[in-house]
Design a protein around this motif. Sequence first.
Motif, PDB file in Angstrom:
ATOM      1  N   GLY A   1       2.758  22.891  15.372  1.00 50.47           N
ATOM      2  CA  GLY A   1       2.869  22.388  16.629  1.00 50.47           C
ATOM      3  C   GLY A   1       3.959  22.686  17.420  1.00 50.47           C
ATOM      4  O   GLY A   1       4.016  22.681  18.777  1.00 50.47           O
ATOM      5  N   ASP A   2       5.084  23.502  16.811  1.00 48.36           N
ATOM      6  CA  ASP A   2       6.121  24.167  17.567  1.00 48.36           C
ATOM      7  C   ASP A   2       5.946  25.749  17.719  1.00 48.36           C
ATOM      8  O   ASP A   2       6.904  26.427  18.167  1.00 48.36           O
ATOM      9  CB  ASP A   2       7.415  24.043  16.776  1.00 48.36           C
ATOM     10  CG  ASP A   2       7.376  24.525  15.389  1.00 48.36           C
ATOM     11  OD1 ASP A   2       6.323  25.060  14.956  1.00 48.36           O
ATOM     12  OD2 ASP A   2       8.712  24.719  14.947  1.00 48.36           O
ATOM     13  N   PHE A   3       4.459  26.282  17.674  1.00 48.83           N
ATOM     14  CA  PHE A   3       4.164  27.586  17.787  1.00 48.83           C
ATOM     15  C   PHE A   3       4.621  27.922  19.220  1.00 48.83           C
ATOM     16  O   PHE A   3       3.963  27.265  20.252  1.00 48.83           O
ATOM     17  CB  PHE A   3       2.853  27.886  17.488  1.00 48.83           C
ATOM     18  CG  PHE A   3       2.304  29.009  17.921  1.00 48.83           C
ATOM     19  CD1 PHE A   3       3.010  30.193  17.158  1.00 48.83           C
ATOM     20  CD2 PHE A   3       1.193  29.419  18.394  1.00 48.83           C
ATOM     21  CE1 PHE A   3       2.571  31.519  17.406  1.00 48.83           C
ATOM     22  CE2 PHE A   3       0.632  30.509  18.521  1.00 48.83           C
ATOM     23  CZ  PHE A   3       1.189  31.843  18.315  1.00 48.83           C
ATOM     24  N   ASP A   4       5.546  29.035  19.380  1.00 50.35           N
ATOM     25  CA  ASP A   4       5.911  29.377  20.467  1.00 50.35           C
ATOM     26  C   ASP A   4       4.728  30.502  21.284  1.00 50.35           C
ATOM     27  O   ASP A   4       4.988  31.911  21.029  1.00 50.35           O
ATOM     28  CB  ASP A   4       7.226  30.125  20.658  1.00 50.35           C
ATOM     29  CG  ASP A   4       7.921  30.692  21.845  1.00 50.35           C
ATOM     30  OD1 ASP A   4       7.068  30.419  22.897  1.00 50.35           O
ATOM     31  OD2 ASP A   4       8.957  31.222  21.863  1.00 50.35           O
ATOM     32  N   ALA A   5       3.931  29.954  21.642  1.00 55.02           N
ATOM     33  CA  ALA A   5       2.654  30.886  21.938  1.00 55.02           C
ATOM     34  C   ALA A   5       3.009  31.761  23.182  1.00 55.02           C
ATOM     35  O   ALA A   5       2.615  33.137  23.064  1.00 55.02           O
ATOM     36  CB  ALA A   5       1.621  29.870  22.412  1.00 55.02           C
ATOM     37  N   GLU A   6       3.884  31.411  24.070  1.00 52.68           N
ATOM     38  CA  GLU A   6       4.171  32.431  25.108  1.00 52.68           C
ATOM     39  C   GLU A   6       4.858  33.726  24.566  1.00 52.68           C
ATOM     40  O   GLU A   6       4.637  34.716  24.881  1.00 52.68           O
ATOM     41  CB  GLU A   6       5.044  31.723  26.336  1.00 52.68           C
ATOM     42  CG  GLU A   6       4.091  30.805  26.982  1.00 52.68           C
ATOM     43  CD  GLU A   6       3.840  29.539  26.516  1.00 52.68           C
ATOM     44  OE1 GLU A   6       4.472  29.141  25.217  1.00 52.68           O
ATOM     45  OE2 GLU A   6       3.146  28.907  27.063  1.00 52.68           O
ATOM     46  N   SER A   7       5.987  33.438  23.698  1.00 56.59           N
ATOM     47  CA  SER A   7       6.566  34.635  23.148  1.00 56.59           C
ATOM     48  C   SER A   7       5.579  35.574  22.068  1.00 56.59           C
ATOM     49  O   SER A   7       5.547  36.708  22.098  1.00 56.59           O
ATOM     50  CB  SER A   7       7.607  34.093  22.321  1.00 56.59           C
ATOM     51  OG  SER A   7       8.667  33.580  23.065  1.00 56.59           O
ATOM     52  N   ALA A   8       4.655  34.648  21.486  1.00 53.53           N
ATOM     53  CA  ALA A   8       3.752  35.499  20.659  1.00 53.53           C
ATOM     54  C   ALA A   8       2.920  36.439  21.580  1.00 53.53           C
ATOM     55  O   ALA A   8       2.521  37.485  21.302  1.00 53.53           O
ATOM     56  CB  ALA A   8       3.163  34.483  19.894  1.00 53.53           C
TER      57      ALA A   8
END
Length: 283
Positions: A258-265
Amino acid sequence: MNPHSDTLTTADGRTALRMERRLAQPPQRVWAAITQPAHLARWFPSEVSVELRPGGAIGFVFPGSGEPGMTGTVTDAEEPRAFAFTWGEDHLRWEITPEGDGSLLTLVHTFGDRFGAASFASGWHLCITALGQLLDDGKVDVTQDTFGELHEAYLAQFDLGRGVVEHTADGRRIRIERQLVRPVETVWAELTSGTEPLKGTPAPKGFTAPRTPPGPVSEVHAPDLLAFTTHSGGEVRWQLTPGTGHGPRLILTESGPGDFDAESALTAWQSRVDALAARLPEK
């Protein structure tokens, strides 16, 4: 023959590649070169047989392929102005417009695979260059040596290499789809550095990005797929599927909790894929 413009538009799930070239010859000579099988054999990507009338059959056979030929239907045959036909699910329309002592040749190639556009543009670029040479002096001297460089230039021009953040039923996910320009075995060797990955062992460095330490390989099918779990409980998947042009289609995804930082990834993986693609034309 000088380039005029190359553009790409997408609407309703279909993509149209439009390429314009100025030719020194009048429309009637250009018409003959794009409709007569003997001329087509010198510059078109396949051998062609055609019934030159609306509704007529058109066939395509790639020499030495060992595959059955594809067929299509002529949709327009207006001498010397327009020649159009279907090719599988694609549609190609050639228009010839008088321009001074010469002609303006316009190709509109409509297809469903948007990410194949750089391959199509590169291929047609080389084909139309050969057509121009045929019309100029009859000597065709075009090779595939520049295909990779052309492909990457068109990919950048059409902005086809950018990934996206997706929202799925399981949470957020990043996805990058990119056509590559070398055979799948070459891409796999570049990613593995010659050491074949095994299930349960750390993923090879080539499959990772700086922000994603190598977790254990959860699935591997050389040379088409590798997946590994991340330390946060997510998953990274590299898939090399059949593509257009000279190499496979890369589909890279990373999903997380849920807290996955998709933008940084996405930023990290974008840099990783861009670096891989930049090296491949040199292989």
